[in-house]
Design a protein around this motif. Structure first.
Motif, PDB file in Angstrom:
ATOM      1  N   ALA A  25       0.844  -1.188   0.000  1.00 58.64           N
ATOM      2  CA  ALA A  25       0.000   0.000   0.000  1.00 58.64           C
ATOM      3  C   ALA A  25       0.883   1.242   0.000  1.00 58.64           C
ATOM      4  O   ALA A  25       1.955   1.248   0.611  1.00 58.64           O
ATOM      5  N   PRO A  26       0.475   2.300  -0.684  1.00 53.23           N
ATOM      6  CA  PRO A  26       1.268   3.537  -0.667  1.00 53.23           C
ATOM      7  C   PRO A  26       1.423   4.057   0.758  1.00 53.23           C
ATOM      8  O   PRO A  26       0.514   3.931   1.577  1.00 53.23           O
ATOM      9  N   LYS A  27       2.609   4.613   1.043  1.00 60.31           N
ATOM     10  CA  LYS A  27       2.896   5.175   2.358  1.00 60.31           C
ATOM     11  C   LYS A  27       3.273   6.637   2.199  1.00 60.31           C
ATOM     12  O   LYS A  27       4.055   6.978   1.326  1.00 60.31           O
ATOM     13  N   GLU A  28       2.728   7.474   3.075  1.00 57.74           N
ATOM     14  CA  GLU A  28       3.173   8.862   3.118  1.00 57.74           C
ATOM     15  C   GLU A  28       4.369   8.919   4.055  1.00 57.74           C
ATOM     16  O   GLU A  28       4.291   8.495   5.207  1.00 57.74           O
ATOM     17  N   LEU A  29       5.480   9.407   3.541  1.00 57.01           N
ATOM     18  CA  LEU A  29       6.720   9.462   4.307  1.00 57.01           C
ATOM     19  C   LEU A  29       7.096  10.906   4.603  1.00 57.01           C
ATOM     20  O   LEU A  29       6.904  11.791   3.775  1.00 57.01           O
ATOM     21  N   HIS A  52       7.742  15.778   2.282  1.00 56.34           N
ATOM     22  CA  HIS A  52       6.681  14.783   2.374  1.00 56.34           C
ATOM     23  C   HIS A  52       6.612  14.114   1.012  1.00 56.34           C
ATOM     24  O   HIS A  52       6.404  14.786   0.004  1.00 56.34           O
ATOM     25  N   VAL A  53       6.811  12.809   0.992  1.00 58.48           N
ATOM     26  CA  VAL A  53       6.793  12.073  -0.268  1.00 58.48           C
ATOM     27  C   VAL A  53       5.856  10.891  -0.133  1.00 58.48           C
ATOM     28  O   VAL A  53       5.603  10.394   0.964  1.00 58.48           O
ATOM     29  N   LEU A  88      12.878   5.452  -4.753  1.00 57.56           N
ATOM     30  CA  LEU A  88      12.869   6.900  -4.952  1.00 57.56           C
ATOM     31  C   LEU A  88      14.087   7.532  -4.301  1.00 57.56           C
ATOM     32  O   LEU A  88      14.729   6.930  -3.444  1.00 57.56           O
ATOM     33  N   GLN A  89      14.403   8.736  -4.765  1.00 64.14           N
ATOM     34  CA  GLN A  89      15.523   9.512  -4.227  1.00 64.14           C
ATOM     35  C   GLN A  89      14.981  10.815  -3.649  1.00 64.14           C
ATOM     36  O   GLN A  89      14.087  11.429  -4.218  1.00 64.14           O
ATOM     37  N   SER A 115       7.108   7.312   9.148  1.00 67.63           N
ATOM     38  CA  SER A 115       5.761   7.061   8.651  1.00 67.63           C
ATOM     39  C   SER A 115       4.960   6.523   9.819  1.00 67.63           C
ATOM     40  O   SER A 115       5.417   5.620  10.520  1.00 67.63           O
ATOM     41  N   PHE A 116       3.778   7.080  10.047  1.00 67.98           N
ATOM     42  CA  PHE A 116       2.987   6.677  11.205  1.00 67.98           C
ATOM     43  C   PHE A 116       2.820   5.172  11.226  1.00 67.98           C
ATOM     44  O   PHE A 116       2.494   4.586  10.209  1.00 67.98           O
ATOM     45  N   PRO A 117       3.080   4.496  12.300  1.00 69.76           N
ATOM     46  CA  PRO A 117       3.441   4.919  13.650  1.00 69.76           C
ATOM     47  C   PRO A 117       4.943   4.842  13.927  1.00 69.76           C
ATOM     48  O   PRO A 117       5.353   4.874  15.080  1.00 69.76           O
ATOM     49  N   TRP A 118       5.782   4.730  12.902  1.00 66.25           N
ATOM     50  CA  TRP A 118       7.219   4.543  13.098  1.00 66.25           C
ATOM     51  C   TRP A 118       7.961   5.877  13.135  1.00 66.25           C
ATOM     52  O   TRP A 118       7.738   6.758  12.308  1.00 66.25           O
TER      53      TRP A 118
END
Length: 152
Positions: free
Chosen positions: A80-84, A105-106, A113-114, A136-139
């Motif tokens: 699943a896509p993650k917001e980082l 925010h990527v 990715l770079q 990334s939530f919760p990490w």
């Protein structure tokens, strides 16, 4: 016999021309090569991360890479896509200047990715250190680090 000698001489010249690399004749004295080095990889937010530096003369640019920590499950849906939230901090060791920090925010899908930092020119002999953190939530981030010495 003259035609045969001329043909052989032309063939020899053509053979030597195809063996000689083109860069040997076009290299100029003012060119500076870019040297890329990378630190150790680390796991952050369930992803594999690494920090690299590109040094060209006295200019250095750091970039972080983010990728899958392992192969995706066969036959299953992709991750699943993650917001980082990425943080790239850079400092010239011993300069007394505050470290520069870039936050981005990527969206990570599954393709590597770079995250590139800004390039900086530093004096010869300087040591430049950078850290790259990915959250990334919760990490929370567990930054990877890399440093380079600018030699001249």
């Amino acid at each position: 016999m003259n035609r045969l000698a001329l043909l052989l001489a032309g063939s020899a010249v053509l053979a030597v021309a195809t063996i000689t690399p083109a860069s040997a004749s076009t290299a100029s004295a003012g060119e500076v090569d870019t040297v890329t080095s990378c630190g150790n990889s680390g796991l952050q937010s369930g992803l594999s991360t690494r920090l690299c530096a590109e040094v060209t003369g006295t200019t250095v640019e750091f970039y972080g890479t983010v990728g899958l920590a392992g192969p995706p499950s066969p036959g299953g849906p992709g991750p699943a896509p993650k917001e980082l939230i990425t943080t790239l901090s850079t400092e010239v060791v011993g300069s007394g200047a505050a470290p520069t920090q870039q936050i981005a925010h990527v969206l990570f899908t599954s393709a590597n990715l770079q995250v590139r930092g800004s390039a900086a020119t530093v004096p010869c002999g300087s040591t430049v250190r950078a850290t790259f953190g990915v959250a990334s939530f919760p990490w929370a981030p567990r930054p990877v680090a890399h440093e380079v010495v600018i030699t001249c």
